[in-house]
Scaffold this motif. Structure first.
Motif, mmCIF file in Angstrom:
data_model
loop_
_atom_site.group_PDB
_atom_site.id
_atom_site.type_symbol
_atom_site.label_atom_id
_atom_site.label_comp_id
_atom_site.label_asym_id
_atom_site.label_seq_id
_atom_site.Cartn_x
_atom_site.Cartn_y
_atom_site.Cartn_z
ATOM 1 N N SER A 275 0.855 -1.193 0.000
ATOM 2 C CA SER A 275 0.000 0.000 0.000
ATOM 3 C C SER A 275 0.888 1.239 0.000
ATOM 4 C CB SER A 275 -0.886 0.000 1.249
ATOM 5 O OG SER A 275 -0.080 0.173 2.389
ATOM 6 N N ASN A 276 0.346 2.329 -0.565
ATOM 7 C CA ASN A 276 1.194 3.522 -0.706
ATOM 8 C C ASN A 276 1.154 4.437 0.528
ATOM 9 O OD1 ASN A 276 -1.198 4.940 -0.867
ATOM 10 N ND2 ASN A 276 -1.053 5.354 -3.067
ATOM 11 N N GLY A 277 0.353 4.071 1.544
ATOM 12 C CA GLY A 277 0.195 4.923 2.724
ATOM 13 C C GLY A 277 1.493 5.356 3.393
ATOM 14 N N PRO A 278 2.362 4.397 3.767
ATOM 15 C CA PRO A 278 3.600 4.801 4.451
ATOM 16 C C PRO A 278 4.475 5.743 3.604
ATOM 17 C CG PRO A 278 3.227 2.459 4.706
ATOM 18 C CD PRO A 278 2.217 2.941 3.700
ATOM 19 N N GLY A 279 4.527 5.472 2.297
ATOM 20 C CA GLY A 279 5.310 6.339 1.412
ATOM 21 C C GLY A 279 4.696 7.723 1.321
ATOM 22 N N ALA A 280 3.358 7.753 1.200
ATOM 23 C CA ALA A 280 2.652 9.039 1.118
ATOM 24 C C ALA A 280 2.886 9.862 2.381
ATOM 25 C CB ALA A 280 1.161 8.799 0.911
ATOM 26 N N ALA A 281 2.870 9.183 3.538
ATOM 27 C CA ALA A 281 3.100 9.888 4.808
ATOM 28 C C ALA A 281 4.494 10.524 4.816
ATOM 29 C CB ALA A 281 2.962 8.910 5.968
ATOM 30 N N ALA A 282 5.485 9.778 4.353
ATOM 31 C CA ALA A 282 6.856 10.301 4.326
ATOM 32 C C ALA A 282 6.975 11.476 3.364
ATOM 33 C CB ALA A 282 7.824 9.191 3.922
ATOM 34 N N ILE A 283 6.298 11.375 2.212
ATOM 35 C CA ILE A 283 6.379 12.430 1.186
ATOM 36 C C ILE A 283 5.720 13.721 1.689
ATOM 37 C CG2 ILE A 283 5.546 13.108 -1.115
ATOM 38 C CD1 ILE A 283 5.829 10.018 -1.812
ATOM 39 N N LEU A 284 4.503 13.598 2.226
ATOM 40 C CA LEU A 284 3.808 14.803 2.701
ATOM 41 C C LEU A 284 4.526 15.414 3.912
ATOM 42 C CD1 LEU A 284 1.470 16.699 2.256
ATOM 43 C CD2 LEU A 284 0.017 15.226 3.645
ATOM 44 N N ALA A 285 5.031 14.558 4.802
ATOM 45 C CA ALA A 285 5.749 15.064 5.979
ATOM 46 C C ALA A 285 7.010 15.821 5.547
ATOM 47 C CB ALA A 285 6.116 13.909 6.901
ATOM 48 N N ALA A 286 7.687 15.320 4.519
ATOM 49 C CA ALA A 286 8.886 16.016 4.037
ATOM 50 C C ALA A 286 8.516 17.393 3.495
ATOM 51 C CB ALA A 286 9.578 15.181 2.955
ATOM 52 N N GLY A 287 7.405 17.467 2.761
ATOM 53 C CA GLY A 287 6.942 18.765 2.253
ATOM 54 C C GLY A 287 6.632 19.719 3.399
ATOM 55 N N ILE A 288 5.953 19.197 4.415
ATOM 56 C CA ILE A 288 5.603 20.037 5.580
ATOM 57 C C ILE A 288 6.872 20.464 6.324
ATOM 58 C CG2 ILE A 288 4.464 19.974 7.857
ATOM 59 C CD1 ILE A 288 2.268 18.216 6.496
ATOM 60 N N GLY A 289 7.818 19.558 6.453
ATOM 61 C CA GLY A 289 9.090 19.895 7.114
ATOM 62 C C GLY A 289 9.826 21.007 6.384
ATOM 63 N N CYS A 290 9.856 20.933 5.060
ATOM 64 C CA CYS A 290 10.538 21.956 4.261
ATOM 65 C C CYS A 290 9.822 23.305 4.378
ATOM 66 C CB CYS A 290 10.611 21.528 2.791
ATOM 67 S SG CYS A 290 11.698 20.114 2.524
ATOM 68 N N ALA A 291 8.495 23.271 4.325
ATOM 69 C CA ALA A 291 7.743 24.522 4.469
ATOM 70 C C ALA A 291 7.929 25.107 5.868
ATOM 71 C CB ALA A 291 6.262 24.280 4.192
ATOM 72 N N SER A 292 8.047 24.242 6.872
ATOM 73 C CA SER A 292 8.242 24.712 8.253
ATOM 74 C C SER A 292 9.521 25.538 8.376
ATOM 75 C CB SER A 292 8.327 23.525 9.217
ATOM 76 O OG SER A 292 7.142 22.814 9.201
ATOM 77 N N VAL A 293 10.571 25.088 7.702
ATOM 78 C CA VAL A 293 11.831 25.846 7.748
ATOM 79 C C VAL A 293 11.576 27.272 7.269
ATOM 80 C CG1 VAL A 293 14.192 26.025 6.853
ATOM 81 C CG2 VAL A 293 13.251 23.774 7.383
ATOM 82 N N GLY A 294 10.872 27.388 6.143
ATOM 83 C CA GLY A 294 10.602 28.713 5.580
ATOM 84 C C GLY A 294 9.692 29.547 6.457
ATOM 85 N N ILE A 295 8.607 28.932 6.929
ATOM 86 C CA ILE A 295 7.629 29.676 7.752
ATOM 87 C C ILE A 295 8.282 30.165 9.051
ATOM 88 C CG2 ILE A 295 5.498 29.427 9.106
ATOM 89 C CD1 ILE A 295 4.594 27.394 6.858
ATOM 90 N N LEU A 296 9.032 29.293 9.707
ATOM 91 C CA LEU A 296 9.678 29.685 10.968
ATOM 92 C C LEU A 296 10.778 30.720 10.731
ATOM 93 C CD1 LEU A 296 9.841 26.178 12.680
ATOM 94 C CD2 LEU A 296 8.494 28.137 13.449
ATOM 95 N N ALA A 297 11.477 30.603 9.593
ATOM 96 C CA ALA A 297 12.524 31.589 9.283
ATOM 97 C C ALA A 297 11.912 32.979 9.121
ATOM 98 C CB ALA A 297 13.269 31.185 8.006
ATOM 99 N N VAL A 298 10.798 33.056 8.388
ATOM 100 C CA VAL A 298 10.117 34.349 8.193
ATOM 101 C C VAL A 298 9.577 34.861 9.532
ATOM 102 C CG1 VAL A 298 8.130 35.487 7.123
ATOM 103 C CG2 VAL A 298 9.519 33.917 5.779
#
Lengths: 114, 187
Positions: free
Chosen positions: A12-35
């Protein structure tokens, strides 16, 4: 010797999807917190976890915590499930792009009205 | 022949861990693309194991690079000089900000580098996890392969931005100071 395609287990693609979306959120967090740390003195002070590194310490540690927490939660929800990975990808790539954009100083200044 | 401890850490951060991580992208792209092309034959177990190890090493290098940069070298870079200091050679941030001709290297170069570099380890960790978790089964998940390749490219771009600005910043305002390590005694 390569394994014949029909013998490869379909997962099932669930575990992979979780890792992919979490990585996107992690990257956006860097930007949001930096601003946020740059725009607001109280937030900047709060993010100063380690004096020699300054606000960057809070931005990085908090981003890692958010990324791993989201990954854990999504991974628990989506374990063994099949999700709409196309939509997950779209969200992850938008968040990733946001991470790049929000860390780019001229764009940060624009957001902060400087 | 001698080198300062701050110089040594900077070299290890940039030319050691960072450069190795950057170089590793060519191999990662080749392997990840090879397993992503339509009709690609499944990998052998030994090839999959080698790719897992390779990506695992990239993850370790990426995290070591950003942590040494932010928590060992960056504090030296942003050190505040004592009041009235004229020689700013050991205070790179202040040295760059002291002139309008160099302030952009800090305000754009360092400010971007110090944040965007953290996108690379997050992205490559996801890539390694998905590749290890799914192995040959990734052939059934087209969108997952797209995400893996896209985030690998993003990690490469973030590393490129950080590496380029790191090298240029080190030309204009190198991180100096610390103890002295004598490598070879001169005659």
């Amino acid at each position: 010797m390569s394994v014949p395609e029909e013998e490869v287990e379909v997962m099932s693609n669930g575990p992979g999807a979780a890792a992919i979306l979490a990585a996107g959120i992690g990257c956006a967090s860097v930007g949001i917190l930096a601003v946020a740390g740059d725009a607001s003195k109280p937030i900047g002070k709060f993010l100063n976890f380690y004096d020699p590194t300054g606000t960057l310490s809070g931005v990085t540690i908090m981003s890692i915590v958010i990324w791993l927490a989201v990954w854990f939660v999504l991974g628990s929800f989506w374990a063994g499930k099949t999700v709409a990975l196309g939509r997950v990808n779209l969200a992850a790539f938008v968040l990733l792009f946001a991470g790049f954009l929000l860390t780019f100083p001229p764009f940060m200044d624009l957001l902060e009205g400087q | 022949m001698e080198i300062s401890t701050h110089d040594l850490w900077t070299v290890m951060h940039g030319m050691g861990f960072g450069a190795l991580f950057m170089l590793a992208f060519s191999g990662a792209f080749a392997e990840l693309y090879r397993m992503s092309v339509p009709g690609a034959a499944p990998m052998r177990a030994s090839e999959q194991k080698a790719l897992n190890f390779y990506l695992g090493a990239m993850v370790v290098l990426a995290w070591i690079t950003v942590f040494t940069g932010a928590y060992i070298i960056y504090p030296w870079y942003r050190a505040v000089p004592p009041a009235g200091a004229v020689d700013l050679a050991e205070y790179p941030r202040q040295l760059l900000l002291s002139s309008a001709r160099t302030s952009g290297w800090h305000n754009i170069g360092m400010e971007w580098k110090e944040h965007v570099s953290w996108l690379a380890p997050i992205a490559i960790t996801m890539v390694a996890y998905v590749t290890m978790k799914y192995g040959q089964a990734i052939i059934y998940h087209r969108n997952m392969r797209i995400a893996v390749l896209g985030f690998t490219l993003a990690a490469f771009v973030a590393t490129g931005i950080s590496g380029t600005f790191g090298a240029l910043l080190n030309k204009y305002a190198p991180v100096r100071g610390g103890g002295t390590i004598i490598l070879i005694q001169g005659e």
